[in-house]
Write an enzyme that holds these catalytic residues in place. Structure first.
Site, short mmCIF file in Angstrom:
data_model
loop_
_atom_site.label_atom_id
_atom_site.label_comp_id
_atom_site.label_asym_id
_atom_site.label_seq_id
_atom_site.Cartn_x
_atom_site.Cartn_y
_atom_site.Cartn_z
N ASN A 210 1.17 -1.53 0.18
CA ASN A 210 -0.27 -0.11 0.24
C ASN A 210 0.81 1.23 0.26
O ASN A 210 1.76 1.02 0.14
CB ASN A 210 -1.00 -0.46 0.84
CG ASN A 210 -0.88 0.20 2.35
OD1 ASN A 210 0.68 1.03 3.05
ND2 ASN A 210 -0.72 -0.93 2.87
N ASP A 279 -3.69 -6.51 5.33
CA ASP A 279 -4.74 -7.45 5.85
C ASP A 279 -4.79 -8.43 5.07
O ASP A 279 -5.07 -10.25 5.67
CB ASP A 279 -6.18 -6.57 6.32
CG ASP A 279 -5.97 -5.42 6.81
OD1 ASP A 279 -5.87 -5.96 7.93
OD2 ASP A 279 -7.02 -4.43 6.54
N LYS A 289 10.46 -17.02 -9.91
CA LYS A 289 10.02 -15.96 -10.05
C LYS A 289 8.43 -16.22 -11.17
O LYS A 289 9.39 -17.26 -11.52
CB LYS A 289 10.50 -14.64 -11.13
CG LYS A 289 10.06 -13.61 -11.90
CD LYS A 289 11.26 -12.93 -12.84
CE LYS A 289 10.09 -11.82 -13.49
NZ LYS A 289 10.74 -11.44 -14.73
N PHE A 323 -3.94 3.07 14.91
CA PHE A 323 -4.30 4.29 13.82
C PHE A 323 -5.44 4.00 13.26
O PHE A 323 -5.67 2.70 12.58
CB PHE A 323 -2.91 4.55 12.78
CG PHE A 323 -2.01 5.32 13.57
CD1 PHE A 323 -1.58 5.94 14.23
CD2 PHE A 323 -1.74 6.81 13.09
CE1 PHE A 323 -0.97 5.56 14.73
CE2 PHE A 323 -0.79 7.68 13.75
CZ PHE A 323 -0.75 7.02 14.32
N LYS A 337 -12.84 1.24 16.18
CA LYS A 337 -11.93 0.82 15.89
C LYS A 337 -11.28 -0.09 17.18
O LYS A 337 -11.19 -0.87 17.57
CB LYS A 337 -11.29 0.70 15.00
CG LYS A 337 -10.44 0.19 14.56
CD LYS A 337 -9.69 0.55 12.93
CE LYS A 337 -10.32 0.34 11.27
NZ LYS A 337 -9.71 0.82 10.05
N LYS A 341 -10.49 -3.06 19.08
CA LYS A 341 -9.27 -3.79 18.92
C LYS A 341 -9.12 -3.72 20.59
O LYS A 341 -7.60 -3.73 21.07
CB LYS A 341 -8.59 -2.70 18.17
CG LYS A 341 -9.09 -3.43 16.77
CD LYS A 341 -7.94 -2.78 15.41
CE LYS A 341 -7.53 -4.32 15.39
NZ LYS A 341 -6.24 -3.33 13.86
#
Ligand code: CTP
Length: 400
Positions: A210, A279, A289, A323, A337, A341
């Site tokens: 990401n 995730d 490869k 975060f 959250k 959590k």
């Protein structure tokens, strides 16, 4: 405003016209109750006389290693008592000397002996400022934990327009207040901070990831270390330099990050999960490869372990900070959250806008705990957000 009374600030004045503005800054500090002492280089004395600073600060001005028989080691005594040392204006010469460790006069020698935070306010002609030597020297000093107050743009003493004008006294004052306030409020505390994106490899050359750059976690680590904490920074791949005094543990995948966090957990007071952990990961990692000629591969994904959940399963009693990067209903989603959590604090952060989130200079964010009723997001730099978060962590640790 933070109460500066009783703090000791040592100002080094090197040779630049902005020296006259430093007289104003010294007056502001003295008015705030700060004990200000001044060292002037011989070039600094060409612009303002020692008598100016003597009058403003009420303290003798030091100009040489050898001039005061009552203080045979002035570089040691002056550096010893200073909570913070500021060089303003900082010329290209004193910056270069400090970057290379040269100690050939009282100011450069005292800088080498500095005990507390060192802050430099550069002032010079634009071409000198952008010369690769000056930029390299500033980068080296920054990496070492020296605070550099970037010069502003405008008309310079030589008549040129450009970047190189020393920051205004009020701006320098803000930085000094911030540094003095946080000087060592996290001393004796240990923080584990995660940063950046993880990479979940499909094969040796391809991965799922990401856009996280690691800047948020690095900013928190830098601020925490400056505030006296022992900091372990567990980071995914990044181009960022490790902040001074921080122990960097480089990792690649979510599984490696989880292991590094668990390994470093004993004795930790707070875990700050600023990393954008993947995730999902490919359920199979090909050892070689994947070749195009073999056709489009079918990629099956499996969930990664949730690091916060894994930490919660241990006996560790450290504070857990997460975060929540959200595009909509930022605070509401962050609150959910926090509860789901079992975190102590969550940083609610708006993503998906150019001025907030991944790779942005600033964030529209807020720090939220279970008891906070009305929460407003505010735009701030990642460093300032780091300080706001650390203020909350410090408060929570105090009452534990
Ligand atoms: N986190 C974690 N382990 C993971 C994934 C995320 O510890 N495998 C941490 C992140 O570092 C962050 C917090 O969990 O501090 C974010 O919570 P999470 O529920 O994973 O957020 P998102 O992935 O953004 O969730 P959603 O897709 O539900 O918005």
């Amino acid at each position: 405003m933070f109460d500066l009374a009783g703090k000791n600030v040592l100002i080094g004045v090197s040779g630049g016209i902005a020296a006259y503005k430093v007289a104003e800054l010294a007056r502001m500090l003295v008015r705030g109750g700060v004990n200000v002492k001044v060292i002037m280089t011989s070039s600094g004395q060409q612009f303002v006389t020692p008598l100016t600073f003597r009058t403003i600060t009420g303290n003798p001005v030091a100009t040489s290693m050898w001039s005061d028989p009552a203080s045979p080691l002035p570089h040691i005594s002056l550096s010893e008592e200073a909570d913070l040392m500021l060089v303003a204006p900082a010329t290209a010469n004193i910056i270069a000397k400090h970057a290379k460790g040269v100690a050939d006069d009282l100011l450069s020698t005292t800088l080498l002996a500095a005990r507390g935070t060192v802050v430099l306010a550069p002032a010079m002609n634009t071409r000198m400022y952008f010369h690769p030597s000056t930029q390299e020297n500033l980068a080296a000093l920054r990496d070492r934990g020296v605070v550099i107050i970037e010069p502003g743009e405008g008309e310079l003493a030589c008549g040129d327009e450009g970047i190189g004008r020393m920051a205004e006294p009020s701006e320098i004052m803000e930085v000094l207040e911030r540094e003095l306030k946080h000087a060592s409020d996290l001393a004796g505390r240990r923080l584990v901070i995660t940063a950046g994106a993880t990479r979940e490899h499909l094969d040796p050359v391809r991965f799922i990831s990401n856009p996280s750059t690691g800047r948020m976690g690095f900013a928190v680590a830098e601020r925490a270390s400056r505030r006296g904490a022992e900091v372990v920074l567990v980071s995914g791949p990044t181009v960022l330099a490790c902040p001074a005094g921080v122990k960097l543990v480089p990792v690649v995948s979510a599984a490696e990050m989880k292991q590094a966090v668990l390994d470093n957990l004993p004795g930790t007071d707070a875990l700050v999960m600023a990393a954008a952990v993947a995730d999902f990961r490919p359920s199979v990692r090909m050892p070689k490869k994947i070749k195009k000629r073999d056709g489009i591969p079918e990629i099956n994904l499996e969930p990664t372990e949730d690091i916060i959940n894994e930490v919660k399963k241990t006996t560790s009693e450290c504070l857990v900070v997460g975060f929540a990067a959200e595009t909509d209903d930022v605070v509401e989603n962050a609150r959910k959250k926090l509860t789901e959590k079992g975190m102590d604090l969550v940083v609610a952060n708006r993503v998906g806008e150019p001025d907030s989130g991944f790779a942005a200079e600033t964030d529209l964010a807020a720090v939220v705990s279970a008891g906070d009723e009305k929460v407003e997001l505010a735009m701030m730099s990642k460093s300032d957000l780091g300080d706001v978060l650390l203020d909350r962590i410090s408060e929570m640790l105090e009452v534990l």
